[in-house]
Design an enzyme around this catalytic site. Structure first.
Site: not given
Length: 160
Positions: A55, A83
């Site tokens: 990402e 995360c």
């Protein structure tokens, strides 16, 4: 949404590409105004870069292609819950929406362990849709790590 499934299938294609080069199979797609702006997959091992998460790479490329860091009209599709680092990048990029597949019980930062997407102490919040093609995303990760454990055992390395 039907389009969520379509874009998540693209993210799963990216995850397969990651697995194909020995990376943890996570893929991401950034969509702005109904158009795919960027696609990426994990490259931490290949690039020897701890920040080379799918990402983050996709957001970086979207910013480059669009010529701006504010991506307030964009949606990020990713196969695994982001995360803290990646959720932080989404916050910094002013992402409008996140769609993810599988939850991450070890590092999930948009609802599982933390929720950087809606923390009122931060100056930006973004919408989250969880669980799109979750089983496919989770299965790919389970298979990858299962194969890795088997390979290590076959090589006599064990799980130490």
């Amino acid at each position: 949404m039907e389009s969520d499934t379509t874009y998540m299938m693209m993210a799963l294609d990216e995850a397969r590409a990651a697995a194909g080069i020995g990376e943890v199979p996570i893929g991401a797609v950034v969509v702005c105004d109904g158009a795919v702006v960027s696609r990426a997959h994990n490259r931490r091992e290949v690039d020897t870069d701890p920040t080379a998460h799918a990402e983050l790479l996709a957001i970086r490329e979207a910013s480059r292609r669009l010529g701006r860091w504010r991506l307030s009209d964009c949606t990020v599709y990713v196969t695994l819950e982001p995360c803290p680092m990646c959720a932080g990048v989404m916050h910094q990029a002013r992402i409008e929406r996140l769609v993810y597949g599988a939850t991450d019980p070890k590092a999930g930062a948009v609802g599982t362990l933390y929720d950087l997407s809606s923390d009122e102490r931060l100056n930006h919040r973004f919408e989250v849709t969880a669980g799109v093609l979750a089983e496919e995303s989770a299965m790919m990760l389970r298979d990858f790590f299962g194969d890795l454990r088997t390979k290590r055992q076959d090589e006599g390395m064990g799980d130490e």
